[in-house]
Enzyme design. Structure first.
Site, PDB file in Angstrom:
ATOM      1  N   GLU A 128      51.569  35.860  37.720  1.00 14.82           N
ATOM      2  CA  GLU A 128      50.733  36.168  38.877  1.00 14.82           C
ATOM      3  C   GLU A 128      49.694  35.076  39.132  1.00 14.82           C
ATOM      4  OE1 GLU A 128      49.067  39.803  37.540  1.00 14.82           O
ATOM      5  OE2 GLU A 128      51.011  40.780  37.335  1.00 14.82           O
ATOM      6  N   TYR A 147      38.502  33.205  45.065  1.00 13.85           N
ATOM      7  CA  TYR A 147      37.371  33.993  44.582  1.00 13.85           C
ATOM      8  C   TYR A 147      36.027  33.605  45.206  1.00 13.85           C
ATOM      9  CZ  TYR A 147      40.796  35.574  41.246  1.00 13.85           C
ATOM     10  OH  TYR A 147      41.930  36.095  40.689  1.00 13.85           O
ATOM     11  N   CYS A 194      17.113  34.756  48.830  1.00 14.46           N
ATOM     12  CA  CYS A 194      15.847  34.989  48.136  1.00 14.46           C
ATOM     13  C   CYS A 194      16.108  35.337  46.670  1.00 14.46           C
ATOM     14  CB  CYS A 194      15.076  36.099  48.836  1.00 14.46           C
ATOM     15  SG  CYS A 194      13.366  36.203  48.328  1.00 14.46           S
ATOM     16  N   ARG A 242      30.331  32.911  42.306  1.00 15.06           N
ATOM     17  CA  ARG A 242      30.849  32.613  40.970  1.00 15.06           C
ATOM     18  C   ARG A 242      29.823  31.917  40.077  1.00 15.06           C
ATOM     19  NH1 ARG A 242      34.390  29.452  39.893  1.00 15.06           N
ATOM     20  NH2 ARG A 242      35.294  30.582  38.111  1.00 15.06           N
TER      21      ARG A 242
END
Length: 473
Positions: free
Chosen positions: A326, A431, A401, A370
């Protein structure tokens, strides 16, 4: 993780530059392993990907923007059904390749995946809906998820998905109940945690025992799941599934996982007289985000994994099952980059007399979570011209912020960088859009596909009106 609740500057081990980051001889150079094939600078110093200069993307579509090279995406997809599968064929092992939609999925990508001959791995009703929207062949869909609702299970069974990966004893009963009500037989793969912790971040290592996914081999849980699945006439047990983590650069973890999966295959054959025809080794193949990363070639990974599976089955006296993998990040990640505009450039004096320059851009952790989630490292380059200044160690930060709103922790950028310049961060095809948010009510960027000098929007830019329409006063 390098994130610190008081801010990134409080994390340990950070002087002006990390030891792994070399001082560049050319601050404008594009490292080939980080960019799609054919990426280059034109005569004016503009970054060009897919035949389209980054400055044209900014002018036509605005910033920030995700940019995906369709040709590169398709090339990488073909490498898994070609080079990777070739290694399996040489070892006499059948292979199915499922693109992991969680990396990045939209209607156009689902069509690319279908046209290049891959299956599609989905893990929610929403991802399945994208597949349904484009008429993706149901028998080439694999449905993951550790807590599928009855509605999602029914959606999958009515569409006729090829495999449902089951993750708990509760789900076995739930799936059987829905299948019986619909009068169908559900094709099942059992996800097994094999006790392998790949060399990756704690939150994306998924095969050690202390985590939410799968049936543990220890304590007989996996064996119990096999028995309970076989007890339901509405369930068809096809094989076992394992996923040992993400951003993996060697095959040692897969070798241990295959050994333990084959051991359970052998146990099922002894205890139940069933030789399961399939085995899924998951994905997690790493890509280069920075000069520090050195992923294996696709064909080499395929050859190694095929011989691992064939050897384990030979030692166990079992026929070799068809193997599934996958890849998601390894296909989508290097095909994409994110384009930003510089808003401020701020030098900061550090302890010991060193200096770091903070470069603020018009995006941040809402379009790339990430770095904040995993302490992920990225590279970055000036995109609208060639820099003329000397390299300066820089940290690219967002507009949110949060002190932890960091896009690129450390990279060298030219000292003549100024507001209005464009920056491009490679390796963001996976991602980033998938994990994006509306934090601080910042709309999400568009996804722009480039190919042979042409650019088109495949996911439109979100607007403030899109956000407000959900706000019920």
């Amino acid at each position: 993780m390098r994130a610190h609740e008081a801010g990134a500057l409080h994390a340990e081990g950070y002087g002006a530059a990390p030891q792994w980051l070399p001082y560049p001889s050319d601050v404008n150079a594009l490292l080939p392993q980080l960019w799609p094939e054919g990426a280059h600078r034109d005569d004016d110093g503009h970054l060009v990907v897919g035949g389209v200069p980054a400055s044209e993307i900014a002018t036509e579509f605005g910033t920030p923007a995700y940019v995906v090279d369709e040709v590169e995406f398709r090339r990488r997809a073909r490498s898994f059904v070609g080079e990777f599968a070739g290694g399996f064929a040489t070892a006499g092992v059948g292979l199915d390749v499922y693109y992991a939609g969680k990396a990045f999925l939209c209607s156009a990508v689902a069509r690319w995946v279908q046209e290049e001959g891959l299956g599609l791995d989905v893990c929610s009703g929403g991802e399945l809906a994208v597949a349904q929207r484009v008429g993706f062949p149901a028998d080439r869909i694999e449905f993951h998820g550790n807590n599928k609702s009855e509605a999602e299970i029914e959606q999958a069974l009515r569409y006729g998905v090829g495999r449902i990966v089951v993750d708990s004893l509760d789900e076995i009963d739930r799936l059987a109940r829905v299948a019986e009500r619909l009068g169908v037989t559900a094709p099942v793969m059992l996800r097994v945690t094999v006790g392998v912790e790949a060399h990756t971040h704690e939150f994306i290592a998924t095969a050690h025992e202390d985590q939410k996914f799968g049936f543990s081999l220890g304590g007989g849980q996996a064996a119990k799941a096999v028995a309970e699945t076989l007890a339901h006439p509405s369930l068809d047990l096809r094989g076992l599934h394992s996923h040992i983590g993400s951003q993996i650069f060697d095959t040692a973890g897969f070798e241990v996982a295959a050994h333990r999966l084959v051991g359970l295959h052998a146990q099922v054959a002894r205890d139940h007289g069933l030789q399961m025809p399939e085995m899924d080794l998951g994905g997690g193949f790493g890509i280069a985000y920075t000069s520090e990363n050195t992923p294996l070639e696709t064909g080499e990974i395929g050859t190694r994994l095929a011989h691992i599976v064939a050897g384990e089955c030979d030692r166990a006296g079992l026929p070799v099952p068809t193997v599934s993998i996958e890849p998601g990040r390894a296909i989508a990640g290097p095909a994409g980059y994110t384009l930003y505009e510089v808003g401020t450039v701020k030098p900061v004096e550090l302890d010991g007399g060193s200096r770091r320059t903070y470069v603020s851009v018009d995006g941040g952790m809402s379009d790339n979570a990430r770095t904040a989630l995993y302490g992920a490292d990225y590279s970055v380059t000036i995109a609208n011209r060639a820099g003329e200044g000397a390299p300066m160690i820089s940290r690219v930060v967002g507009k949110h912020c949060e002190s932890g709103d960091i896009v690129v922790m450390d990279e060298y950028l030219p000292t003549d960088l100024r507001p209005g310049d464009l920056l491009a961060v490679p390796g963001t095809g996976a991602y980033c859009r998938a994990l994006s948010s509306q934090y601080n009510h910042v709309p999400r960027p568009p996804v722009v596909a480039v190919r042979n000098g042409e650019a088109r929007v495949i996911v439109r830019r979100e607007t403030v009106e899109d956000i407000l329409v959900l706000d019920v006063d």
